[in-house]
Design an enzyme around this catalytic site. Structure first.
Site, PDB file in Angstrom:
ATOM      1  N   CYS A  96      -3.595  -8.054  -5.804  1.00 56.92           N
ATOM      2  CA  CYS A  96      -3.104  -6.738  -5.395  1.00 56.92           C
ATOM      3  C   CYS A  96      -1.600  -6.703  -5.624  1.00 56.92           C
ATOM      4  O   CYS A  96      -0.910  -7.662  -5.268  1.00 56.92           O
ATOM      5  CB  CYS A  96      -3.420  -6.511  -3.913  1.00 56.92           C
ATOM      6  SG  CYS A  96      -2.781  -4.945  -3.287  1.00 56.92           S
ATOM      7  N   HIS A 138     -11.403  -1.248  -3.677  1.00 52.85           N
ATOM      8  CA  HIS A 138     -10.100  -1.847  -3.371  1.00 52.85           C
ATOM      9  C   HIS A 138      -9.069  -0.747  -3.069  1.00 52.85           C
ATOM     10  O   HIS A 138      -8.352  -0.819  -2.074  1.00 52.85           O
ATOM     11  CB  HIS A 138      -9.651  -2.697  -4.571  1.00 52.85           C
ATOM     12  CG  HIS A 138      -8.303  -3.334  -4.421  1.00 52.85           C
ATOM     13  ND1 HIS A 138      -8.115  -4.697  -4.378  1.00 52.85           N
ATOM     14  CD2 HIS A 138      -7.060  -2.792  -4.290  1.00 52.85           C
ATOM     15  CE1 HIS A 138      -6.828  -4.958  -4.233  1.00 52.85           C
ATOM     16  NE2 HIS A 138      -6.162  -3.812  -4.179  1.00 52.85           N
ATOM     17  N   GLU A 139      -9.027   0.283  -3.930  1.00 47.70           N
ATOM     18  CA  GLU A 139      -8.048   1.362  -3.742  1.00 47.70           C
ATOM     19  C   GLU A 139      -8.382   2.198  -2.509  1.00 47.70           C
ATOM     20  O   GLU A 139      -7.493   2.636  -1.789  1.00 47.70           O
ATOM     21  CB  GLU A 139      -7.948   2.249  -4.989  1.00 47.70           C
ATOM     22  CG  GLU A 139      -7.516   1.535  -6.266  1.00 47.70           C
ATOM     23  CD  GLU A 139      -6.288   0.656  -6.101  1.00 47.70           C
ATOM     24  OE1 GLU A 139      -5.415   0.968  -5.277  1.00 47.70           O
ATOM     25  OE2 GLU A 139      -6.215  -0.372  -6.799  1.00 47.70           O
ATOM     26  N   HIS A 142      -7.009   0.731   0.557  1.00 47.37           N
ATOM     27  CA  HIS A 142      -5.576   0.977   0.762  1.00 47.37           C
ATOM     28  C   HIS A 142      -5.327   2.256   1.571  1.00 47.37           C
ATOM     29  O   HIS A 142      -4.446   2.274   2.425  1.00 47.37           O
ATOM     30  CB  HIS A 142      -4.842   1.090  -0.578  1.00 47.37           C
ATOM     31  CG  HIS A 142      -4.432  -0.226  -1.155  1.00 47.37           C
ATOM     32  ND1 HIS A 142      -3.615  -1.116  -0.501  1.00 47.37           N
ATOM     33  CD2 HIS A 142      -4.725  -0.805  -2.348  1.00 47.37           C
ATOM     34  CE1 HIS A 142      -3.420  -2.183  -1.259  1.00 47.37           C
ATOM     35  NE2 HIS A 142      -4.087  -2.026  -2.396  1.00 47.37           N
TER      36      HIS A 142
HETATM   37 NI    NI Z   1      -4.141  -3.344  -3.979  1.00 48.48          NI
END
Ligand code: NI
Length: 172
Positions: A96, A138-139, A142
């Protein structure tokens, strides 16, 4: 929605507060948001990433971009996305841009469905699998205030403890 100072947008690193909170929905797609997406694209490509969420540019909004090809032309924008996961879990190594120097195995669903709004204000839905499904999850993490640090197992935490400590001490 307050105006975002694009000049102040830069990559944020763990344990920045903006990475740990739940981001707010984008209320209106205006020039300011378009400028933010341009800036995020620059940050992502400069750092050789395949995805970047707004909190990683210091902005707590529900918006991320993805380009598996790592080119400006193929950048896809996801505004106020929802991601629904299905199927089996799969473990693979992830890094990341906000947790530099750490690569760790993360368990994600093999498939997911994303519904989001694009920069023209049109809603779209896509089915994803493989790397694309992984990057979407993953995004999406966030904008929910989660990073790979939250997804790490106990062993990985021990393996990466020095690096994480250095980041916490601002020596990233
Ligand atoms: Ni990331």
């Amino acid at each position: 929605m307050p105006n975002i100072d694009i000049k102040k947008c830069r990559i944020t690193h763990y344990p920045a507060q903006v990475l740990a909170g739940c981001a707010r929905p984008v209320e209106k797609i205006d020039d300011n948001i378009r400028q933010l997406v341009e800036k995020m694209t620059d940050i992502m490509l400069e750092n050789k990433g395949v995805g970047l969420a707004a909190p990683q540019a210091g902005v707590a909004l529900r918006l991320f971009i993805i380009s598996l090809e790592q080119t400006k032309e193929t950048v896809k924008v996801y505004i106020n996305p929802t991601v629904t996961t299905t199927g089996e879990l799969d473990s693979a190594e992830e890094g990341c841009l906000s947790v530099p120097g750490v690569v760790t195995k993360v368990r994600r669903y093999k498939k997911c469905k994303v519904t989001a709004t694009d920069l023209d204000g049109n809603e779209f839905t896509e089915e994803a699998e493989g790397l694309y499904a992984r990057v979407l999850q993953h995004e999406y993490d966030h904008i929910e205030g989660l990073t790979i640090v939250n997804r790490m197992g106990q062993t990985a935490r021990i393996v990466h403890r020095r690096r994480l400590k250095a980041l916490r001490n601002g020596n990233g």
